[in-house]
Design an enzyme around this catalytic site. Structure first.
Site, PDB file in Angstrom:
ATOM      1  N   ILE A  37       0.959  -1.469  -0.054  1.00  0.00           N
ATOM      2  CA  ILE A  37       0.115   0.080  -0.024  1.00  0.00           C
ATOM      3  C   ILE A  37       0.726   1.314   0.261  1.00  0.00           C
ATOM      4  O   ILE A  37      -0.057   2.387  -0.515  1.00  0.00           O
ATOM      5  CB  ILE A  37      -0.794  -0.055   1.319  1.00  0.00           C
ATOM      6  N   ASN A  96      11.773  -8.729   6.160  1.00  0.00           N
ATOM      7  CA  ASN A  96      11.816  -7.333   7.622  1.00  0.00           C
ATOM      8  C   ASN A  96      11.709  -8.630   9.112  1.00  0.00           C
ATOM      9  O   ASN A  96      11.029  -9.286   9.103  1.00  0.00           O
ATOM     10  CB  ASN A  96      10.931  -6.816   7.466  1.00  0.00           C
ATOM     11  N   GLY A 102      12.814  -4.291  12.167  1.00  0.00           N
ATOM     12  CA  GLY A 102      12.040  -3.884  11.264  1.00  0.00           C
ATOM     13  C   GLY A 102      10.538  -3.883  10.533  1.00  0.00           C
ATOM     14  O   GLY A 102       9.565  -3.454  10.191  1.00  0.00           O
ATOM     15  N   HIS A 109       6.365 -12.419   5.667  1.00  0.00           N
ATOM     16  CA  HIS A 109       6.018 -11.604   3.914  1.00  0.00           C
ATOM     17  C   HIS A 109       7.364 -11.253   3.767  1.00  0.00           C
ATOM     18  O   HIS A 109       8.394 -10.015   4.458  1.00  0.00           O
ATOM     19  CB  HIS A 109       5.462 -10.585   3.938  1.00  0.00           C
TER      20      HIS A 109
HETATM   21  P1  AMP Z   1       7.286  -4.968   7.414  1.00  0.00           P
HETATM   22  O1  AMP Z   1       7.717  -3.487   7.521  1.00  0.00           O
HETATM   23  O2  AMP Z   1       8.300  -5.613   6.729  1.00  0.00           O
HETATM   24  O3  AMP Z   1       6.310  -5.491   8.617  1.00  0.00           O
HETATM   25  O4  AMP Z   1       6.094  -4.267   6.516  1.00  0.00           O
HETATM   26  C1  AMP Z   1       4.777  -4.197   6.156  1.00  0.00           C
HETATM   27  C2  AMP Z   1       4.641  -3.629   5.236  1.00  0.00           C
HETATM   28  O5  AMP Z   1       2.856  -4.211   4.844  1.00  0.00           O
HETATM   29  C3  AMP Z   1       4.682  -2.241   4.707  1.00  0.00           C
HETATM   30  O6  AMP Z   1       5.653  -1.926   3.397  1.00  0.00           O
HETATM   31  C4  AMP Z   1       3.319  -1.790   4.283  1.00  0.00           C
HETATM   32  O7  AMP Z   1       3.065  -0.575   3.442  1.00  0.00           O
HETATM   33  C5  AMP Z   1       2.140  -2.859   4.135  1.00  0.00           C
HETATM   34  N1  AMP Z   1       0.833  -3.424   4.396  1.00  0.00           N
HETATM   35  C6  AMP Z   1       0.302  -2.624   5.630  1.00  0.00           C
HETATM   36  N2  AMP Z   1      -0.812  -2.882   5.528  1.00  0.00           N
HETATM   37  C7  AMP Z   1      -0.961  -3.265   3.681  1.00  0.00           C
HETATM   38  C8  AMP Z   1      -2.519  -3.068   3.405  1.00  0.00           C
HETATM   39  N3  AMP Z   1      -3.639  -2.908   3.742  1.00  0.00           N
HETATM   40  N4  AMP Z   1      -2.224  -3.693   1.920  1.00  0.00           N
HETATM   41  C9  AMP Z   1      -0.557  -3.413   1.237  1.00  0.00           C
HETATM   42  N5  AMP Z   1       0.380  -3.840   2.784  1.00  0.00           N
HETATM   43  C10 AMP Z   1       0.006  -3.238   3.086  1.00  0.00           C
END
Ligand code: AMP
Ligand code: ZN
Length: 122
Positions: A37, A96, A102, A109
């Protein structure tokens, strides 16, 4: 009804279940991929196991085939999403793990990030 474990409070489990909208990149029986997102770059999508695994720290040898499939799928999806071919193009994979790593969303993911530079981040 599938037997994969889910966490009802997990945002990515809700995305996989279709309870929160997402822009789907790929789906099979064990893997879901969707656009981040807040993209860092022209291409930025996330690949997640459908099973709720909080992070890499919970992986066991049983998960090796699943993680192997995610790794080998990433280059194909990256090209499909607009990353240019190796070696001029390519992409970055980031997983991460934990707070020091982080990690903000505690459902394992893989970030796949690429496309022509400059990027907004990274
Ligand atoms: P992390 O810091 O590796 O946990 O990354 C989490 C990622 O999830 C971030 O890059 C956010 O932008 C992404 N994210 C969070 N909520 C959503 C959502 N509803 N749809 C798509 N991406 C998301
Ligand atoms: Zn989850």
């Amino acid at each position: 009804m599938d037997t994969l474990s889910h966490d009802p409070n997990c945002i990515f489990c809700k995305i996989i279940a279709g309870q929160i909208p997402s822009k789907k990149v790929y789906e099979d029986e064990g893997i879901y991929a969707f656009h981040d997102i807040h993209p860092w770059a022209p291409v930025h999508f996330l690949m997640v196991p459908k099973e709720h695994i909080p992070s890499m720290a919970q992986l066991t040898p049983d998960h090796a085939p699943l993680l192997g499939r995610m790794m080998t799928l990433a280059p194909r999806l990256a090209l499909e999403q607009g990353c240019r071919p190796y070696p001029e193009g390519g992409f970055r994979i980031v997983i991460n793990t934990g707070l020091d790593g982080g990690q903000e969303v505690h459902h394992l993911h893989m970030h796949v990030i690429g496309g022509p530079r400059p990027w907004r981040k990274g």
